[in-house]
Design an enzyme around this catalytic site. Structure first.
Site, PDB file in Angstrom:
ATOM      1  N   HIS A 517       0.862  -1.185   0.000  1.00 20.26           N
ATOM      2  CA  HIS A 517       0.000   0.000   0.000  1.00 20.26           C
ATOM      3  C   HIS A 517       0.896   1.231   0.000  1.00 20.26           C
ATOM      4  O   HIS A 517       0.912   1.995   0.950  1.00 20.26           O
ATOM      5  CB  HIS A 517      -0.935  -0.009   1.212  1.00 20.26           C
ATOM      6  CG  HIS A 517      -1.820  -1.236   1.271  1.00 20.26           C
ATOM      7  ND1 HIS A 517      -2.518  -1.617   2.393  1.00 20.26           N
ATOM      8  CD2 HIS A 517      -2.119  -2.159   0.331  1.00 20.26           C
ATOM      9  CE1 HIS A 517      -3.203  -2.723   2.146  1.00 20.26           C
ATOM     10  NE2 HIS A 517      -2.971  -3.081   0.895  1.00 20.26           N
TER      11      HIS A 517
HETATM   12  C1  LIG Z   1      -0.023  -9.139  -1.789  1.00 19.48           C
HETATM   13  C2  LIG Z   1      -0.943  -7.990  -1.997  1.00 19.48           C
HETATM   14  C3  LIG Z   1      -2.163  -7.921  -1.314  1.00 19.48           C
HETATM   15  C4  LIG Z   1      -3.014  -6.820  -1.521  1.00 19.48           C
HETATM   16  N1  LIG Z   1      -4.226  -6.819  -0.891  1.00 19.48           N
HETATM   17  C5  LIG Z   1      -5.057  -5.752  -1.050  1.00 19.48           C
HETATM   18  C6  LIG Z   1      -6.335  -5.726  -0.428  1.00 19.48           C
HETATM   19  O1  LIG Z   1      -6.739  -6.676   0.239  1.00 19.48           O
HETATM   20  N2  LIG Z   1      -7.104  -4.626  -0.590  1.00 19.48           N
HETATM   21  C7  LIG Z   1      -6.703  -3.564  -1.325  1.00 19.48           C
HETATM   22  O2  LIG Z   1      -7.439  -2.578  -1.397  1.00 19.48           O
HETATM   23  N3  LIG Z   1      -5.520  -3.586  -1.979  1.00 19.48           N
HETATM   24  C8  LIG Z   1      -4.691  -4.650  -1.855  1.00 19.48           C
HETATM   25  N4  LIG Z   1      -3.492  -4.692  -2.509  1.00 19.48           N
HETATM   26  C9  LIG Z   1      -3.136  -3.545  -3.374  1.00 19.48           C
HETATM   27  C10 LIG Z   1      -3.728  -3.696  -4.760  1.00 19.48           C
HETATM   28  O3  LIG Z   1      -3.238  -4.844  -5.361  1.00 19.48           O
HETATM   29  C11 LIG Z   1      -3.378  -2.456  -5.577  1.00 19.48           C
HETATM   30  O4  LIG Z   1      -3.953  -1.322  -4.939  1.00 19.48           O
HETATM   31  C12 LIG Z   1      -3.924  -2.499  -7.002  1.00 19.48           C
HETATM   32  O5  LIG Z   1      -3.517  -3.669  -7.648  1.00 19.48           O
HETATM   33  C13 LIG Z   1      -3.424  -1.268  -7.757  1.00 19.48           C
HETATM   34  O6  LIG Z   1      -3.866  -1.310  -9.095  1.00 19.48           O
HETATM   35  P1  LIG Z   1      -3.057  -0.509 -10.220  1.00 19.48           P
HETATM   36  O7  LIG Z   1      -3.768  -0.688 -11.480  1.00 19.48           O
HETATM   37  O8  LIG Z   1      -2.806   0.873  -9.703  1.00 19.48           O
HETATM   38  O9  LIG Z   1      -1.602  -1.180 -10.248  1.00 19.48           O
HETATM   39  P2  LIG Z   1      -1.133  -2.700 -10.555  1.00 19.48           P
HETATM   40  O10 LIG Z   1      -2.157  -3.667 -10.165  1.00 19.48           O
HETATM   41  O11 LIG Z   1       0.207  -2.838  -9.933  1.00 19.48           O
HETATM   42  O12 LIG Z   1      -0.993  -2.714 -12.139  1.00 19.48           O
HETATM   43  C14 LIG Z   1       0.005  -1.956 -12.788  1.00 19.48           C
HETATM   44  C15 LIG Z   1       0.471  -2.692 -14.018  1.00 19.48           C
HETATM   45  O13 LIG Z   1       1.339  -1.817 -14.746  1.00 19.48           O
HETATM   46  C16 LIG Z   1       2.421  -2.568 -15.260  1.00 19.48           C
HETATM   47  N5  LIG Z   1       3.551  -1.646 -15.464  1.00 19.48           N
HETATM   48  C17 LIG Z   1       4.270  -0.994 -14.527  1.00 19.48           C
HETATM   49  N6  LIG Z   1       5.219  -0.231 -15.095  1.00 19.48           N
HETATM   50  C18 LIG Z   1       5.102  -0.409 -16.434  1.00 19.48           C
HETATM   51  C19 LIG Z   1       5.820   0.103 -17.550  1.00 19.48           C
HETATM   52  N7  LIG Z   1       6.818   0.977 -17.390  1.00 19.48           N
HETATM   53  N8  LIG Z   1       5.453  -0.311 -18.777  1.00 19.48           N
HETATM   54  C20 LIG Z   1       4.423  -1.185 -18.962  1.00 19.48           C
HETATM   55  N9  LIG Z   1       3.726  -1.714 -17.925  1.00 19.48           N
HETATM   56  C21 LIG Z   1       4.050  -1.316 -16.685  1.00 19.48           C
HETATM   57  C22 LIG Z   1       2.693  -3.597 -14.184  1.00 19.48           C
HETATM   58  O14 LIG Z   1       3.403  -4.709 -14.711  1.00 19.48           O
HETATM   59  C23 LIG Z   1       1.278  -3.942 -13.712  1.00 19.48           C
HETATM   60  O15 LIG Z   1       0.746  -5.032 -14.416  1.00 19.48           O
HETATM   61  C24 LIG Z   1      -2.634  -5.774  -2.366  1.00 19.48           C
HETATM   62  C25 LIG Z   1      -1.419  -5.859  -3.058  1.00 19.48           C
HETATM   63  C26 LIG Z   1      -0.589  -6.954  -2.883  1.00 19.48           C
HETATM   64  C27 LIG Z   1       0.666  -7.041  -3.660  1.00 19.48           C
END
Ligand SMILES: Cc1cc2nc3c(=O)[nH]c(=O)nc-3n(C[C@H](O)[C@H](O)[C@H](O)COP(=O)(O)OP(=O)(O)OC[C@H]3O[C@@H](n4cnc5c(N)ncnc54)[C@H](O)[C@@H]3O)c2cc1C
Ligand code: SF4
Length: 590
Positions: A517
């Site tokens: 987080h």
């Molecule tokens: C173990 C774990 C448990 C969690 N549990 C919870 C929970 O219970 N409740 C909760 O609210 N949140 C939880 N979270 C947090 C939650 O997973 C994230 O808030 C959420 O996934 C964020 O979504 P996002 O789209 O911002 O980023 P992400 O899901 O990280 O997606 C970003 C994507 O962008 C890609 N990317 C990054 N940089 C580049 C680049 N330069 N070029 C191309 N692609 C790129 C990455 O490979 C990734 O696939 C948890 C996270 C983890 C790791």
């Protein structure tokens, strides 16, 4: 020399919750969307199916679904007097990579912010006076209110099939829900999860000390459910392989089954995997983005021109790309000026294990990422802060996420770390230990921030992201207070003994897992001198760049971030569709 590709309307960096959702909404609004994802393609079937997925060593311990620090990492230090060193192994947080991002291996604990969380500075100053917020904190309002976000928080809960019971339905406080939450316009789309045995004991004890237990809202879905996009979800089996694993049962909402499947094949949608975006390209005058540059799996460099760029790469990597691309002025802690990298914050965690010495059998191998009974009495400003020397708070949850053989060996304090005595203690306590987590807020300070490392570079020769962070004194005081309240519940649970772990008592360590987080660094707001993007999450200086994710949070909430960040994503997308596409321009004046 980069190969220049045909122009598209919108290029989206990252295929997690935010990126795929943006693609769904904007492709259906008539925009040609190209999503660039640095990781591999994968799908719940066949990639996450049991028994292969229930390989704890491979996924739980060796982090196969997450980034590999030997080719993607950051540097870390506790304060500016130290030299930051690269994170060589995953520890404190576990960023995702590959289609679905971290939304594949999350727990699914799905919260909303409190109304007062979003106007935090104004709220505290109005209620407790102008000096309520300690001077060293850079606490600020978000620039958006709960009432503005509510329809978007509600819609994401429907997309994720969120299981729960409303505690506040249109201002009516209801039994068995969270009485402190902001008013909801509608009930949760699916009924709450079951209550586990330890959770029921926690609930009794919590009532005894005067708090208000309820079942945690969960994206581990409880019934057969069809989301607004037409995706089918099935009931959770409480398999216990949830956090760090993909769900083989179509029961944990993830961006692949909930969103990607419903946009796959759409004429306006294209997903390119193994496409690592290395920078956002700006026009000569720096006032707009012209697209992005990325490196593909063939090692060649491509330029993808676009009318709009959406940064959906996870908070940390969004900030990295902004710093590398010259989007916004980098934050300088010595002057307090600059905005990109400012207000990095984290989460303040502690935990309590209550041991019953074999008296009960909690079947810990049955669990789910969000299987918990929880009290919210000490979160945000749900309790009186007038006599307290801190702001913020946290929730206290009795969680049963898993009892997996490698990772779960609860033993009372004083037990040797190995040998016969350890084995006996594990045998006695494995089935009969209840686990409490205190999940606290994290305030922004002047000295906690993100910037570019002056020494270490990545395989493309770009400076690594540098993280400078330690727990602020405010958060240590907050965590002590809320953990003491959790101890009162733990004592009332009547175990033989209990042990408390308070991570914020020490300096922040990047080694033991805490939470993924990571917040701030590209915060939203209404003042361009203290925010990197405006209240619509649009870059102040380049109106065709929009930013998504927890990097937008001015300070971190006591809750998990995905509900709030997806509420913000739908808020931004709504504004783009209703307004920006018809008339591309800065949506707020500087
Ligand atoms: C173990 C774990 C448990 C969690 N549990 C919870 C929970 O219970 N409740 C909760 O609210 N949140 C939880 N979270 C947090 C939650 O997973 C994230 O808030 C959420 O996934 C964020 O979504 P996002 O789209 O911002 O980023 P992400 O899901 O990280 O997606 C970003 C994507 O962008 C890609 N990317 C990054 N940089 C580049 C680049 N330069 N070029 C191309 N692609 C790129 C990455 O490979 C990734 O696939 C948890 C996270 C983890 C790791
Ligand atoms: S606990 Fe439930 S939601 Fe989590 S992986 Fe198992 S079946 Fe899926």
């Amino acid at each position: 020399m980069a190969t220049r590709l045909p122009k598209t309307d919108i290029v989206i960096v990252g295929a997690g919750w935010t990126g795929l959702t943006a693609a769904y909404e904007l492709a259906n609004a008539g925009q040609r969307c190209v999503v660039l994802e640095r990781g591999a393609m994968r799908h719940d079937a066949p990639d996450f199916q049991a028994p292969q997925m229930h390989d704890e060593l491979r996924y739980g311990q060796r982090h196969e679904l997450m980034i590999e620090p030997s080719n993607l990492t950051l540097t870390f230090r506790n304060n500016q007097d130290e030299t930051a060193l690269p994170m060589r192994r995953l520890g404190s947080f576990l960023p995702g990579t590959g289609v679905g991002g971290a939304g594949v291996h999350w727990n699914g604990q799905l919260w909303r912010p409190l109304p007062s969380d979003l106007t935090m500075r104004t709220h505290y100053e109005e209620k407790y006076g102008g000096d309520a917020i300690p001077d060293d904190l850079q606490v600020q309002d978000w620039g958006v209110t709960y009432d503005e976000l509510e329809p978007h928080l509600d819609f994401f809960e429907k997309v994720a099939g969120c299981a729960g019971r409303a505690g506040n339905l249109n201002d009516e406080i209801r039994e068995a829900g969270n009485p402190f939450e902001g008013p909801r316009s509608e009930e949760y789309p699916t009924p709450p999860m079951k209550q586990h045995y330890a959770g029921a004991m926690f609930a009794d004890a919590a009532r005894e000390v005067g708090t208000h237990p309820f079942i945690m809202p969960s994206a581990n879905v409880t019934v057969h459910y069809e989301n607004p996009y037409g995706a089918q979800l099935h009931p959770c089996t409480y398999c216990g392989f949830c956090e760090r694993f993909g769900c083989g049962y179509f029961a944990k909402a993830d961006p692949i089954i909930c969103v990607l499947d419903r946009i796959w094949g759409h004429e306006n949608f294209e997903l390119r995997t193994h496409a690592n975006v290395t920078r956002v390209n700006l026009a000569d005058d720096g006032q707009t983005a012209t697209g992005v540059t990325y490196v593909a799996s063939d090692g060649r460099t491509y330029e993808q021109p676009a009318d709009m760029v959406l940064l959906c790469a996870y908070g940390l990597w969004n900030v990295h790309l902004m710093l590398l691309s010259g989007i916004g002025e980098p934050y300088d802690p010595s002057t307090g000026e600059g905005v990109v990298g400012r207000n990095y914050a984290y989460q303040t965690m502690s935990s309590i294990s209550v041991f019953y010495d074999g008296r009960y059998n909690f079947n810990p191998f049955m669990g789910a990422g969000a299987l918990a009974t929880v009290v919210d009495d000490y979160n945000g400003d749900n309790f009186d802060h007038s006599e307290l020397d801190f702001v913020g708070g946290g929730y206290i949850a009795c969680l049963q996420t898993n009892g997996r053989p490698i990772g779960y060996h609860p033993t009372p304090e004083g037990t040797p770390g190995w040998g016969l005595a350890w084995k006996r203690a594990v045998r006695r306590n494995y089935l009969s230990t209840a686990n409490l987590v205190i999940h606290g807020s994290s305030m922004a300070t002047r000295g906690n921030y993100l910037d570019l490392d002056p020494t270490y570079t990545d395989p493309y020769g770009r400076p690594l992201l540098r993280m400078t962070f330690d727990f602020p004194d405010n958060d240590r005081r907050m965590s002590r207070h809320v953990t003491d309240r959790a101890e009162e519940i733990a004592r009332a649970m009547g175990g033989s003994s209990y042990s408390v772990s308070r991570s914020a008592d020490d300096n922040y360590s990047i080694v033991p897992y805490q939470t993924t987080h990571n917040t701030g660094g590209a915060v939203m707001g209404s003042d361009p001198s203290t925010s990197a993007v405006n209240r619509y999450c649009q870059a102040w200086g380049q109106h065709n760049v929009f930013v998504f994710g927890a990097c937008l949070f001015p300070q971190n909430l006591g809750y998990n971030p995905t509900g709030p960040l997806m509420g913000l994503a739908y808020w931004t997308l709504d504004r783009i569709k209703r307004d920006y596409l018809n008339d591309p321009r800065p949506l707020m004046g500087r």
